[in-house]
Scaffold this motif. Structure first.
Motif, short mmCIF file in Angstrom:
data_model
loop_
_atom_site.label_atom_id
_atom_site.label_comp_id
_atom_site.label_asym_id
_atom_site.label_seq_id
_atom_site.Cartn_x
_atom_site.Cartn_y
_atom_site.Cartn_z
N SER A 109 90.32 63.55 52.40
CA SER A 109 90.72 65.03 50.83
C SER A 109 89.32 63.88 50.43
O SER A 109 88.59 65.29 49.61
N VAL A 110 89.46 63.46 49.18
CA VAL A 110 88.77 62.87 48.03
C VAL A 110 87.24 62.75 48.38
O VAL A 110 86.18 62.84 47.57
N TRP A 111 87.20 62.10 49.18
CA TRP A 111 85.95 61.24 49.85
C TRP A 111 84.86 63.05 50.10
O TRP A 111 83.85 63.13 50.09
N LEU A 112 85.94 63.73 51.16
CA LEU A 112 85.27 65.33 51.15
C LEU A 112 84.53 66.14 50.05
O LEU A 112 83.92 66.66 50.12
N PHE A 113 85.37 65.87 49.17
CA PHE A 113 85.06 66.68 47.94
C PHE A 113 84.08 65.80 47.47
O PHE A 113 83.05 67.36 46.71
N PHE A 114 84.55 65.21 47.27
CA PHE A 114 82.97 64.25 46.74
C PHE A 114 81.69 64.59 47.40
O PHE A 114 80.78 65.23 47.06
N THR A 115 81.58 64.27 48.56
CA THR A 115 80.65 64.24 49.53
C THR A 115 80.20 65.96 49.59
O THR A 115 78.97 65.88 49.44
N LEU A 116 80.62 66.99 49.37
CA LEU A 116 80.05 68.41 49.79
C LEU A 116 79.56 68.48 48.40
O LEU A 116 78.29 68.89 48.10
N ILE A 117 80.06 67.74 46.67
CA ILE A 117 79.06 68.27 45.77
C ILE A 117 77.75 67.58 46.56
O ILE A 117 76.44 67.83 45.20
N PHE A 118 77.64 66.49 46.82
CA PHE A 118 76.77 65.68 47.40
C PHE A 118 75.83 66.37 48.11
O PHE A 118 74.54 66.85 47.75
N MET A 119 76.56 67.61 49.12
CA MET A 119 75.35 68.21 49.73
C MET A 119 74.54 69.40 49.49
O MET A 119 74.40 69.85 50.07
N ILE A 120 75.74 69.71 48.21
CA ILE A 120 75.66 70.85 47.98
C ILE A 120 73.88 70.99 47.08
O ILE A 120 73.15 71.45 46.61
N SER A 121 74.55 69.17 46.04
CA SER A 121 73.76 69.53 45.13
C SER A 121 72.24 68.40 45.58
O SER A 121 71.03 68.55 44.36
N PHE A 122 72.59 67.53 46.44
CA PHE A 122 71.24 66.82 46.56
C PHE A 122 70.41 67.36 47.86
O PHE A 122 71.29 67.75 48.68
N PRO A 123 69.05 67.38 47.95
CA PRO A 123 68.64 66.48 49.58
C PRO A 123 68.59 65.79 50.46
O PRO A 123 70.08 64.73 50.29
N PHE A 124 69.77 66.42 51.82
CA PHE A 124 70.55 66.15 52.66
C PHE A 124 68.76 66.24 53.63
O PHE A 124 68.28 67.07 54.33
N HIS A 125 69.57 65.15 54.13
CA HIS A 125 68.79 64.68 55.61
C HIS A 125 69.27 64.32 57.06
O HIS A 125 70.48 63.54 57.14
N LEU A 126 69.12 64.54 58.24
CA LEU A 126 69.97 64.66 59.24
C LEU A 126 70.19 63.34 59.33
O LEU A 126 71.35 62.49 60.37
N VAL A 127 68.83 62.70 59.34
CA VAL A 127 69.51 60.96 59.59
C VAL A 127 70.81 60.54 59.09
O VAL A 127 71.46 59.33 59.92
N TYR A 128 70.89 61.01 58.05
CA TYR A 128 72.50 60.72 57.63
C TYR A 128 73.51 60.80 58.46
O TYR A 128 74.48 60.01 58.32
N LEU A 129 74.19 61.37 59.54
CA LEU A 129 74.90 61.69 60.46
C LEU A 129 75.13 60.82 61.37
O LEU A 129 76.13 60.57 61.58
N CYS A 130 73.68 59.46 61.22
CA CYS A 130 74.23 58.43 61.89
C CYS A 130 75.31 57.44 61.15
O CYS A 130 75.75 57.37 62.26
N TRP A 131 75.78 57.63 60.08
CA TRP A 131 76.65 57.15 59.46
C TRP A 131 78.44 58.03 59.76
O TRP A 131 79.36 57.05 60.37
N ILE A 132 78.02 59.22 60.54
CA ILE A 132 79.02 60.30 61.03
C ILE A 132 79.66 59.09 61.84
O ILE A 132 80.78 59.34 62.42
N VAL A 133 78.66 59.59 62.98
CA VAL A 133 78.76 59.20 64.51
C VAL A 133 79.63 57.44 64.82
O VAL A 133 80.32 57.68 64.81
N LEU A 134 79.17 57.02 63.59
CA LEU A 134 79.90 55.50 63.77
C LEU A 134 80.32 55.40 63.38
O LEU A 134 81.56 54.93 64.13
#
Ligand SMILES: [Zn+2]
Length: 219
Positions: free
Chosen positions: A119-144
């Protein structure tokens, strides 16, 4: 004066982080309910809750039962105070400061309970995803991270999720540099302490990240 208030506000936020670390694993409200000593359950007065000052003045002991107060709270309050001071003095950008705060909080959870609060990670990460440019390549880390949940990769899924958010701050080359420095620090810690149980890795990633961020500015 501006730096003083930044330091003060940061230390108050660090104190709130201490409440989150204490209460979230127990499923208690982080907003409601007065602070109390976790040893004797005595409610704490305003004088017991002054960030940094109260703990140092009381010599890291509860004034009611004399139980030791973990240094973790002081580290949280000081590191958050420092983060705000560096941000206000333009040594850190807003994205760097936000990531530092997230890393400090996740490090506290990892070092104390080997716990990665989603929940803590999601809270901060959603702020990043809303506020800063997001690239699909980042999703590699989610797969890992998903693979680490399914198979034993000798690195926790939380560490991969941390790298996902780090992608907003550093490019892949610098992320690998952070990983190398963190591994080096982790091995040093293992050899120095001879601890055979699981090593919390987020604190080492955070130290490596801060070293990469701040050392070039200092030198
Ligand atoms: Zn007490």
């Amino acid at each position: 004066m501006k730096l003083f208030f930044a330091f003060l506000f940061g230390s108050v936020l660090g104190s709130f982080f201490g409440v989150i670390v204490d209460r979230l694993p127990l499923h208690q409200s982080i907003i409601w309910g007065r602070s109390h000593c976790t040893s004797c359950q005595h409610l704490l007065s305003a004088f017991d809750l002054i960030p940094l000052v109260s703990q140092i003045f009381r010599k890291f002991k509860c004034r009611y039962c004399r139980a030791p107060i973990p240094k973790l709270y002081l580290i949280l309050e000081f590191s958050c105070a420092l983060t705000f001071t560096l941000a206000v003095s333009h040594k850190l950008t807003s994205i760097q400061a936000l990531f530092t705060l997230m890393s400090i909080l996740l490090s506290a959870f990892d070092s104390r309970d080997h716990h990665f609060p989603l929940s803590v990670w999601l809270f901060f990460t959603l702020i990043f995803m809303i506020s800063f440019p997001f690239h699909l390549v980042y999703l590699c880390w989610i797969v890992l991270a998903l693979l680490a949940e399914r198979f034993s990769l000798n690195i926790g899924s939380g560490d991969f999720l941390w790298f996902f958010t780090a992608s907003f701050v550093f490019d892949f080359f610098h992320q690998m540099l952070i990983l190398e420095i963190a591994c080096f620090l982790g091995i040093g810690y293992y050899l120095f302490t001879k601890k055979r149980n699981e090593i919390p890795f987020i604190p080492f990633l955070t130290i490596a990240y801060l070293a990469l961020l701040l050392v070039p500015q200092i030198l």
